[in-house]
Design a protein around this motif. Structure first.
Motif, PDB file in Angstrom:
ATOM      1  N   GLU A   1      35.289 -11.509  -3.457  1.00  0.00           N
ATOM      2  CA  GLU A   1      34.200 -12.267  -4.164  1.00  0.00           C
ATOM      3  C   GLU A   1      33.139 -11.113  -3.553  1.00  0.00           C
ATOM      4  N   PRO A   2      32.808 -10.311  -5.607  1.00  0.00           N
ATOM      5  CA  PRO A   2      32.038  -9.011  -5.172  1.00  0.00           C
ATOM      6  C   PRO A   2      30.776  -9.033  -4.316  1.00  0.00           C
ATOM      7  N   GLN A   3      30.124 -10.728  -4.073  1.00  0.00           N
ATOM      8  CA  GLN A   3      28.374 -11.010  -3.648  1.00  0.00           C
ATOM      9  C   GLN A   3      28.898 -10.307  -2.521  1.00  0.00           C
ATOM     10  N   ILE A   4      30.185 -11.248  -1.509  1.00  0.00           N
ATOM     11  CA  ILE A   4      29.938 -11.091   0.086  1.00  0.00           C
ATOM     12  C   ILE A   4      30.789  -9.858  -0.117  1.00  0.00           C
TER      13      ILE A   4
ATOM     14  N   GLY B   1      26.253  -4.293   5.540  1.00  0.00           N
ATOM     15  CA  GLY B   1      25.910  -4.302   6.699  1.00  0.00           C
ATOM     16  C   GLY B   1      27.175  -4.559   7.849  1.00  0.00           C
ATOM     17  N   LEU B   2      28.068  -4.160   7.361  1.00  0.00           N
ATOM     18  CA  LEU B   2      29.125  -2.947   8.208  1.00  0.00           C
ATOM     19  C   LEU B   2      28.806  -1.519   8.411  1.00  0.00           C
ATOM     20  N   PRO B   3      28.197  -0.558   8.109  1.00  0.00           N
ATOM     21  CA  PRO B   3      27.705   0.698   8.833  1.00  0.00           C
ATOM     22  C   PRO B   3      26.279   0.240  10.007  1.00  0.00           C
ATOM     23  N   LEU B   4      25.935  -0.837   9.877  1.00  0.00           N
ATOM     24  CA  LEU B   4      24.820  -1.530  11.042  1.00  0.00           C
ATOM     25  C   LEU B   4      25.391  -2.011  12.123  1.00  0.00           C
ATOM     26  N   LEU B   5      26.751  -2.627  11.448  1.00  0.00           N
ATOM     27  CA  LEU B   5      27.102  -3.396  12.830  1.00  0.00           C
ATOM     28  C   LEU B   5      27.307  -2.077  13.725  1.00  0.00           C
ATOM     29  N   GLY B   6      28.288  -1.427  13.615  1.00  0.00           N
ATOM     30  CA  GLY B   6      28.325   0.335  13.596  1.00  0.00           C
ATOM     31  C   GLY B   6      27.604   0.392  14.915  1.00  0.00           C
ATOM     32  N   LEU B   7      26.583   0.892  14.207  1.00  0.00           N
ATOM     33  CA  LEU B   7      25.236   1.936  14.943  1.00  0.00           C
ATOM     34  C   LEU B   7      24.875   1.137  15.563  1.00  0.00           C
TER      35      LEU B   7
ATOM     36  N   ALA C   1      26.838 -16.915  -0.062  1.00  0.00           N
ATOM     37  CA  ALA C   1      27.499 -15.466   0.891  1.00  0.00           C
ATOM     38  C   ALA C   1      27.133 -14.186   1.565  1.00  0.00           C
ATOM     39  N   SER C   2      25.438 -14.956   1.842  1.00  0.00           N
ATOM     40  CA  SER C   2      24.162 -14.667   3.353  1.00  0.00           C
ATOM     41  C   SER C   2      26.124 -15.079   4.186  1.00  0.00           C
ATOM     42  N   VAL C   3      25.861 -16.058   4.217  1.00  0.00           N
ATOM     43  CA  VAL C   3      26.746 -16.516   5.545  1.00  0.00           C
ATOM     44  C   VAL C   3      27.859 -16.354   5.471  1.00  0.00           C
ATOM     45  N   ALA C   4      28.761 -16.285   4.415  1.00  0.00           N
ATOM     46  CA  ALA C   4      30.022 -16.112   4.648  1.00  0.00           C
ATOM     47  C   ALA C   4      30.114 -14.426   4.698  1.00  0.00           C
ATOM     48  N   ALA C   5      29.123 -13.394   4.441  1.00  0.00           N
ATOM     49  CA  ALA C   5      29.051 -12.513   4.966  1.00  0.00           C
ATOM     50  C   ALA C   5      28.774 -11.796   6.515  1.00  0.00           C
ATOM     51  N   THR C   6      27.669 -12.914   7.151  1.00  0.00           N
ATOM     52  CA  THR C   6      27.688 -13.545   8.531  1.00  0.00           C
ATOM     53  C   THR C   6      28.737 -13.203   9.233  1.00  0.00           C
ATOM     54  N   GLY C   7      29.376 -14.684   8.989  1.00  0.00           N
ATOM     55  CA  GLY C   7      30.710 -15.167   9.158  1.00  0.00           C
ATOM     56  C   GLY C   7      32.013 -13.954   9.806  1.00  0.00           C
ATOM     57  N   ILE C   8      31.592 -12.879   8.613  1.00  0.00           N
ATOM     58  CA  ILE C   8      32.452 -11.693   9.221  1.00  0.00           C
ATOM     59  C   ILE C   8      32.187 -10.887   9.293  1.00  0.00           C
ATOM     60  N   LEU C   9      30.809 -10.681   9.129  1.00  0.00           N
ATOM     61  CA  LEU C   9      30.411  -9.605  10.028  1.00  0.00           C
ATOM     62  C   LEU C   9      30.438 -10.402  12.191  1.00  0.00           C
ATOM     63  N   ILE C  10      30.596 -11.005  11.846  1.00  0.00           N
ATOM     64  CA  ILE C  10      29.733 -11.591  13.195  1.00  0.00           C
ATOM     65  C   ILE C  10      31.892 -11.664  13.976  1.00  0.00           C
ATOM     66  N   GLN C  11      32.531 -12.023  13.366  1.00  0.00           N
ATOM     67  CA  GLN C  11      33.664 -11.794  13.520  1.00  0.00           C
ATOM     68  C   GLN C  11      34.614 -10.573  13.990  1.00  0.00           C
TER      69      GLN C  11
END
Length: 175
Positions: free
Chosen positions: A91-94, A101-107, A13-23
Motif C-alpha cells: 500500500e503506497p500510503q503506508i 518513520g523508520l529513520p526516526l525510530l532508528g534515531l 494508513a497511520s494505524v497500519a504504519a504505526t503497527g509495523i513500526l511498533i513491531q
C-alpha cells in the motif's frame, strides 16, 4: 499512541504504519535488552565477588556497546527505509509513512539502547526500581506528552510526505 493515530488525517494508513513500526521497534529492542540482561548479570557477579572495578568496567563497556548498537540501528533503519515496509504491505500510503518513520525510530535507538543497558546496570546493583522509574518517566512523562504536543498542537501529524518547508513552518508555528 496507536489509538491516537486514529485521530490523524489518514487514520487507516497511520494505524497500519504505526503497527509495523511498533513491531520493528520490538525486533530492534531485543538486542539492547539482551545486552542489558548480560550486563546486569556480570555487574551483579562482580559486586558479589567484591570487585567493584570489574563492575565499573563492565558498565562502561556495556553502555559503549549499547551506544554502538544504537548507531548501527540508526544507520540500518535509514538504509532500509524504502525496503522495510515492502516486507509487510504494498500500500503506497503506508509505505510512505513507514519510510519516513523508520529513520526516526532508528534515531531513537541512539538514546534508548544506552538507557536500556544502564537500566541493566541498575538491576545488577540491586536497584531495579530506579530503572523502572527512569523508564516510566522517559516514555510516559516525557516521550508521550512531547509526541502528543508535536502531533496535535504543532499539527505535524504522522511524519510523512512533507517537505522541509512544511517542517520549518510547523516548528515555527509551535514555538
Amino acid at each position: 499512541m496507536l489509538f491516537l493515530c486514529g485521530l490523524l488525517r489518514n487514520p487507516k494508513a497511520s494505524v497500519a504504519a504505526t503497527g509495523i513500526l511498533i513491531q520493528t521497534a520490538g525486533i530492534i529492542y531485543s538486542f539492547p535488552f539482551s545486552l542489558s540482561i548480560g550486563v546486569s548479570t556480570r555487574v551483579g557477579h562482580a559486586l558479589g565477588a567484591g570487585q567493584p572495578s570489574r563492575a565499573q568496567w563492565t558498565t562502561i563497556i556495556g553502555i559503549c556497546l549499547a551506544f554502538t548498537f544504537g548507531l548501527s540501528a540508526s544507520a540500518i533503519t535509514a538504509a532500509l527505509k524504502s525496503v522495510w515496509g515492502k516486507l509487510y504491505t504494498d500500500e503506497p500510503q503506508i509505505l510512505e509513512l513507514i519510510s519516513t518513520g523508520l529513520p526516526l525510530l532508528g534515531l531513537c535507538e541512539l538514546a534508548n539502547s544506552p538507557q536500556t543497558a544502564a537500566c541493566g546496570v541498575l538491576t545488577g546493583t540491586a536497584r531495579p526500581k530506579e530503572g523502572a522509574r527512569i523508564n516510566l518517566c522517559s516514555f510516559y512523562f516525557v516521550g508521550l506528552p512531547v509526541a502528543i504536543l508535536l502531533t496535535f498542537k504543532c499539527k505535524i501529524g504522522f511524519p510523512g510526505g512533507y517537505g522541509l518547508g512544511y517542517w520549518q513552518h510547523r516548528f515555527a508555528a509551535c514555538a
